[in-house]
Design an enzyme around this catalytic site. Structure first.
Site, mmCIF file in Angstrom:
data_model
loop_
_atom_site.group_PDB
_atom_site.id
_atom_site.type_symbol
_atom_site.label_atom_id
_atom_site.label_comp_id
_atom_site.label_asym_id
_atom_site.label_seq_id
_atom_site.Cartn_x
_atom_site.Cartn_y
_atom_site.Cartn_z
ATOM 1 N N ASP A 221 -7.522 19.809 -13.357
ATOM 2 C CA ASP A 221 -7.815 18.481 -13.893
ATOM 3 C C ASP A 221 -7.446 18.526 -15.371
ATOM 4 O O ASP A 221 -8.133 19.157 -16.170
ATOM 5 C CB ASP A 221 -9.295 18.150 -13.671
ATOM 6 C CG ASP A 221 -9.658 16.743 -14.159
ATOM 7 O OD1 ASP A 221 -8.981 16.232 -15.064
ATOM 8 O OD2 ASP A 221 -10.649 16.182 -13.638
ATOM 9 N N ARG B 84 0.849 -1.196 0.000
ATOM 10 C CA ARG B 84 0.000 0.000 0.000
ATOM 11 C C ARG B 84 0.884 1.245 0.000
ATOM 12 O O ARG B 84 0.632 2.212 -0.705
ATOM 13 C CB ARG B 84 -0.948 0.027 1.211
ATOM 14 C CG ARG B 84 -1.677 1.351 1.321
ATOM 15 C CD ARG B 84 -2.808 1.459 2.324
ATOM 16 N NE ARG B 84 -2.816 0.513 3.390
ATOM 17 C CZ ARG B 84 -2.050 0.559 4.484
ATOM 18 N NH1 ARG B 84 -1.195 1.549 4.675
ATOM 19 N NH2 ARG B 84 -2.127 -0.376 5.405
ATOM 20 N N LYS C 107 -8.301 7.800 -19.358
ATOM 21 C CA LYS C 107 -8.597 8.443 -20.648
ATOM 22 C C LYS C 107 -7.348 8.450 -21.542
ATOM 23 O O LYS C 107 -6.952 7.414 -22.012
ATOM 24 C CB LYS C 107 -9.144 9.844 -20.378
ATOM 25 C CG LYS C 107 -10.190 9.904 -19.242
ATOM 26 C CD LYS C 107 -11.487 9.193 -19.556
ATOM 27 C CE LYS C 107 -12.393 8.998 -18.343
ATOM 28 N NZ LYS C 107 -12.773 10.193 -17.622
ATOM 29 N N TYR D 270 -16.515 18.108 -14.026
ATOM 30 C CA TYR D 270 -16.826 16.695 -14.274
ATOM 31 C C TYR D 270 -17.892 16.223 -13.273
ATOM 32 O O TYR D 270 -17.778 16.469 -12.063
ATOM 33 C CB TYR D 270 -15.541 15.870 -14.117
ATOM 34 C CG TYR D 270 -15.742 14.395 -14.237
ATOM 35 C CD1 TYR D 270 -16.042 13.820 -15.477
ATOM 36 C CD2 TYR D 270 -15.663 13.571 -13.136
ATOM 37 C CE1 TYR D 270 -16.250 12.461 -15.601
ATOM 38 C CE2 TYR D 270 -15.860 12.196 -13.247
ATOM 39 C CZ TYR D 270 -16.155 11.652 -14.476
ATOM 40 O OH TYR D 270 -16.365 10.304 -14.585
HETATM 41 C C1 LIG Z 1 -13.271 10.508 -16.284
HETATM 42 C C2 LIG Z 1 -12.896 11.758 -15.619
HETATM 43 C C3 LIG Z 1 -12.647 11.796 -14.238
HETATM 44 C C4 LIG Z 1 -12.835 10.601 -13.347
HETATM 45 O O1 LIG Z 1 -11.968 9.574 -13.650
HETATM 46 P P1 LIG Z 1 -12.262 8.023 -13.349
HETATM 47 O O2 LIG Z 1 -11.002 7.360 -13.772
HETATM 48 O O3 LIG Z 1 -13.454 7.649 -14.189
HETATM 49 O O4 LIG Z 1 -12.560 7.902 -11.900
HETATM 50 C C5 LIG Z 1 -12.248 12.996 -13.691
HETATM 51 N N1 LIG Z 1 -12.122 14.110 -14.435
HETATM 52 C C6 LIG Z 1 -12.378 14.107 -15.759
HETATM 53 C C7 LIG Z 1 -12.246 15.373 -16.525
HETATM 54 C C8 LIG Z 1 -12.773 12.941 -16.394
HETATM 55 O O5 LIG Z 1 -13.034 12.950 -17.708
#
Ligand SMILES: *Cc1c(COP(=O)(O)O)cnc(C)c1O
Length: 391
Positions: A169, A45, A194, A97
């Site tokens: 982000d 961890r 992504k 988001y």
């Molecule tokens: C998908 C996404 C998230 C969350 O990510 P997960 O891996 O699905 O938990 C956060 N911010 C943005 C802009 C996203 O597109």
């Protein structure tokens, strides 16, 4: 060094065996020579060698001091929120988001953390909400799904002047085209699910920080809360990042071609893409994204109904109907009925997510083929319309 060379050579050859591919250290614990005497690892961890390679790779990509890998993007966001205490306030981009909105509203507001949602596309809008309790300014740029752009450098100065941390982000841009820490941000978040992963085959999250103070705090939170990324997924994410610098420019050029195609279609009401000169903050996007505008775009239809968009997204062949973005396969979705379904209709429309809005995530197929797919879909819809009219 170019991004390509930097990425490939930030992934070290395994010092123990010479393995050119990073080994997956599938272990829970590490044997110690004497109590507290170890090779830098004690429990999985707290740390894991496969994860350490990924974290070093990503902090290099974002020009950060350190990075931390989490089980999902939301787990990464959650770790950053744990920097706060009861009474602290956040100023966040208004079309944040949906998952972050849910976490802020349904978990953290319960603990007395207040969030102000502001249209950050005009940096001066933020100033009205700044006070001595402001701890975080939270940006996404570009945003989902209407690709709004905020000026990171200007907003970083506002954050510094009120002793707040600026969090960006960076999921939609990817570190290949935008480096928020270089522009003055303190913390960067990624959903590794992504662009970083890039193959729609894993979920992961990252927090990248600018200095040692923040690194110590996030490291403590990561170890205390435990939402780490396991070694198999760390390996898969390293594997994905190896081709980031090949994938993203192709995805951006596909999106640009498609946005230009859509802009002149009679059935399209509006196209949202920061690469178009018609985009409100095109100039800022050009400055901070190095002339690459991302692989995601959206558009609304002249027939602004849920039904028209549903028919469209159900009719494409190459664009697969699915949530998520950033992968090598092109995806299509209807935010009003999918990603943004939980937002009340009035609030959703006010934020620009119209009933007929359609979001595209461009993959690495040839732009010509993707355009033919969209052309056929427009033609198919036209035929259906005519059939209904002559009935
Ligand atoms: C998908 C996404 C998230 C969350 O990510 P997960 O891996 O699905 O938990 C956060 N911010 C943005 C802009 C996203 O597109």
């Amino acid at each position: 060094m170019s991004n390509n060379t930097q990425i490939i050579h930030s992934i070290p050859v395994d010092p123990l065996t010479g393995s050119i591919s990073t080994p997956i250290y599938q272990t829970a614990t590490f044997v110690q020579e004497a109590p507290g005497i170890n090779k830098g690892y004690d429990y999985a961890r707290s740390n894991n060698p496969t994860r350490a390679v990924l974290e070093k790779l990503v902090s290099g990509l974002e020009n950060g001091y350190a990075s931390f890998a989490f089980a999902t993007g939301l787990a990464a966001i959650d770790a950053v929120l744990k920097l706060l205490s009861t009474g602290d306030e956040i100023i966040a981009v208004d079309d944040i988001y949906g998952g972050a909105f849910r976490l802020f509203t349904h978990i953290y507001e319960k603990f007395g953390i207040r969030v102000h949602y502001v249209d950050t596309t005009r940096a001066e809008n933020i100033i009205d909400f700044v006070n001595e309790k402001t701890k975080l300014i939270w940006l996404e740029t570009p945003t989902n799904p209407t690709l709004k752009i905020s000026d990171i450098r200007t907003i970083s100065k506002i954050a510094a002047s009120c002793n707040a941390w600026l969090v960006v982000d960076n999921t939609f841009a990817s570190p290949l085209i935008q480096k928020p820490l270089v522009l003055g941000a303190d913390i960067v978040i990624h959903s590794g699910t992504k662009y970083l992963g890039g193959h729609s085959d894993l979920v992961a999250g990252l927090v990248i920080v600018k200095d040692e103070t923040l690194a110590d705090k996030i490291k403590f939170i990561q170890n205390a809360s435990g939402g780490i990324l396991g070694p198999q997924d760390c390996w898969l994410l390293i594997r994905g990042i190896e081709t980031l610098a090949l994938r993203v420019p192709k995805q951006c050029s596909n999106a640009f071609r498609i946005a230009s195609f859509l802009e002149v279609q009679p059935e399209v009401a509006k196209v949202y893409y920061p690469g178009l000169s018609s985009h409100k903050n095109h100039a800022i996007a050009t400055q901070q994204q190095g002339h690459l505008y991302g692989g995601v775009l959206s558009f609304s239809l002249a027939t602004d109904t849920l039904e028209a968009a549903t028919l469209f997204v159900s009719s494409t062949k190459l664009f697969k109907l699915a949530e998520s973005l950033g992968g090598v396969k092109s995806l299509i979705c209807q935010p009003a009925l999918m990603t943004h379904k939980s937002i009340p209709q009035e609030k959703r429309i006010a934020s620009g997510v119209r009933d007929s809005l359609i979001r595209l995530s461009c993959g690495i197929e040839e732009a010509d083929d993707l355009i033919v797919d969209l052309q056929s879909t427009f033609a198919h819809l036209q035929q259906l319309k005519q059939a209904v009219a002559t009935q």
